[in-house]
Scaffold this motif. Structure first.
Motif, mmCIF file in Angstrom:
data_model
loop_
_atom_site.group_PDB
_atom_site.id
_atom_site.type_symbol
_atom_site.label_atom_id
_atom_site.label_comp_id
_atom_site.label_asym_id
_atom_site.label_seq_id
_atom_site.Cartn_x
_atom_site.Cartn_y
_atom_site.Cartn_z
ATOM 1 N N GLU A 37 1.741 -28.804 35.533
ATOM 2 C CA GLU A 37 1.264 -27.464 35.800
ATOM 3 C C GLU A 37 -0.136 -27.463 35.042
ATOM 4 O O GLU A 37 -0.165 -27.523 33.679
ATOM 5 C CB GLU A 37 2.357 -26.508 35.206
ATOM 6 N N ILE A 38 -1.215 -26.819 35.705
ATOM 7 C CA ILE A 38 -2.455 -27.063 35.021
ATOM 8 C C ILE A 38 -2.961 -25.471 34.789
ATOM 9 O O ILE A 38 -2.623 -24.504 35.475
ATOM 10 C CB ILE A 38 -3.554 -27.457 36.065
ATOM 11 N N THR A 39 -3.277 -25.276 33.447
ATOM 12 C CA THR A 39 -3.678 -24.159 33.015
ATOM 13 C C THR A 39 -5.236 -24.297 32.363
ATOM 14 O O THR A 39 -5.571 -25.415 31.889
ATOM 15 C CB THR A 39 -2.878 -23.294 32.132
ATOM 16 N N ILE A 40 -5.860 -23.143 32.289
ATOM 17 C CA ILE A 40 -7.229 -23.176 31.769
ATOM 18 C C ILE A 40 -7.477 -22.158 30.851
ATOM 19 O O ILE A 40 -7.279 -21.054 30.998
ATOM 20 C CB ILE A 40 -8.277 -23.124 32.669
ATOM 21 N N ASN A 41 -7.739 -22.700 29.492
ATOM 22 C CA ASN A 41 -7.983 -21.662 28.373
ATOM 23 C C ASN A 41 -9.458 -21.511 27.867
ATOM 24 O O ASN A 41 -10.183 -22.407 27.804
ATOM 25 C CB ASN A 41 -7.196 -21.970 27.010
ATOM 26 N N LYS A 42 -9.828 -20.294 27.800
ATOM 27 C CA LYS A 42 -11.125 -19.766 27.602
ATOM 28 C C LYS A 42 -11.462 -19.913 25.831
ATOM 29 O O LYS A 42 -10.469 -19.197 25.301
ATOM 30 C CB LYS A 42 -11.595 -18.533 28.132
ATOM 31 N N VAL A 43 -12.048 -21.158 25.414
ATOM 32 C CA VAL A 43 -11.985 -20.992 24.019
ATOM 33 C C VAL A 43 -13.478 -20.208 23.705
ATOM 34 O O VAL A 43 -13.460 -19.541 22.596
ATOM 35 C CB VAL A 43 -12.644 -22.426 23.617
ATOM 36 N N SER A 44 -14.487 -20.070 24.089
ATOM 37 C CA SER A 44 -15.473 -19.374 24.213
ATOM 38 C C SER A 44 -16.512 -18.911 25.262
ATOM 39 O O SER A 44 -15.678 -19.378 26.552
ATOM 40 C CB SER A 44 -16.534 -19.821 23.228
ATOM 41 N N VAL A 45 -17.634 -18.275 25.391
ATOM 42 C CA VAL A 45 -17.942 -17.854 26.709
ATOM 43 C C VAL A 45 -18.238 -19.270 27.331
ATOM 44 O O VAL A 45 -18.183 -19.302 28.696
ATOM 45 C CB VAL A 45 -19.482 -17.318 26.240
ATOM 46 N N SER A 46 -18.678 -20.352 26.924
ATOM 47 C CA SER A 46 -19.241 -21.662 27.834
ATOM 48 C C SER A 46 -18.192 -22.648 27.490
ATOM 49 O O SER A 46 -18.498 -23.576 27.938
ATOM 50 C CB SER A 46 -20.787 -22.017 27.255
ATOM 51 N N VAL A 47 -17.251 -22.593 26.712
ATOM 52 C CA VAL A 47 -16.138 -23.757 26.592
ATOM 53 C C VAL A 47 -14.852 -23.411 27.025
ATOM 54 O O VAL A 47 -14.175 -22.255 26.563
ATOM 55 C CB VAL A 47 -16.163 -23.889 24.815
ATOM 56 N N HIS A 48 -14.363 -24.392 27.887
ATOM 57 C CA HIS A 48 -12.701 -24.042 28.484
ATOM 58 C C HIS A 48 -11.992 -25.257 28.251
ATOM 59 O O HIS A 48 -12.498 -26.377 28.062
ATOM 60 C CB HIS A 48 -12.949 -23.733 29.757
ATOM 61 N N THR A 49 -10.738 -25.270 27.726
ATOM 62 C CA THR A 49 -9.758 -26.138 27.585
ATOM 63 C C THR A 49 -8.832 -26.245 28.829
ATOM 64 O O THR A 49 -8.333 -25.464 29.288
ATOM 65 C CB THR A 49 -8.958 -26.204 26.389
ATOM 66 N N VAL A 50 -8.624 -27.734 29.558
ATOM 67 C CA VAL A 50 -7.919 -27.714 30.434
ATOM 68 C C VAL A 50 -6.587 -28.176 29.955
ATOM 69 O O VAL A 50 -6.550 -29.464 29.176
ATOM 70 C CB VAL A 50 -8.541 -28.791 31.527
ATOM 71 N N LEU A 51 -5.409 -27.943 30.368
ATOM 72 C CA LEU A 51 -4.185 -28.098 29.947
ATOM 73 C C LEU A 51 -3.311 -28.599 31.063
ATOM 74 O O LEU A 51 -3.431 -28.039 31.984
ATOM 75 C CB LEU A 51 -3.629 -27.043 29.210
ATOM 76 N N ALA A 52 -2.479 -29.571 30.851
ATOM 77 C CA ALA A 52 -1.558 -30.288 31.558
ATOM 78 C C ALA A 52 -0.186 -30.067 31.083
ATOM 79 O O ALA A 52 0.064 -30.677 30.009
ATOM 80 C CB ALA A 52 -1.854 -31.472 32.365
#
Length: 103
Positions: A58-73
């Protein structure tokens, strides 16, 4: 002949993928993230590699800041994306790749 959206041979540069094949761990198992350059120069892509026979993660994406995102599996971070334009990656943009595992 027109290319369908599923035809990735025309713009994904699989030979230039980063982190798909670790040089020291040839039999490594588990989730792995990889960067796939886009030959058109529009946007590079993230691939998540998982083991043969396992359910796709399952893929999710977390917003860390305005321009940084983390992709999680499955809740595990496999990529961090920093974009100058701040555009968030979309879950549908993540390519899932099943890794063939030697038994």
């Amino acid at each position: 002949m027109a290319h369908s959206q599923l035809d990735t041979t025309t713009h994904y540069e699989w030979a230039k993928a980063k982190s798909l094949l670790p040089s020291k761990a040839h039999c490594e198992r588990g989730l792995k993230g990889a960067l796939i350059p886009d030959a058109r120069g529009e946007t590079d892509h993230i691939a998540v590699v998982y083991d043969e026979g396992e359910a796709p993660p399952e893929i999710t994406i977390n917003k860390v800041s305005v321009s940084v995102h983390t992709v999680l599996a499955n809740g595990v971070a496999v990529a961090v994306i920093a974009s100058a334009n701040g555009k968030a990656p979309n879950v549908s943009d993540v390519l899932l790749v099943e890794r063939w595992v030697l038994s």
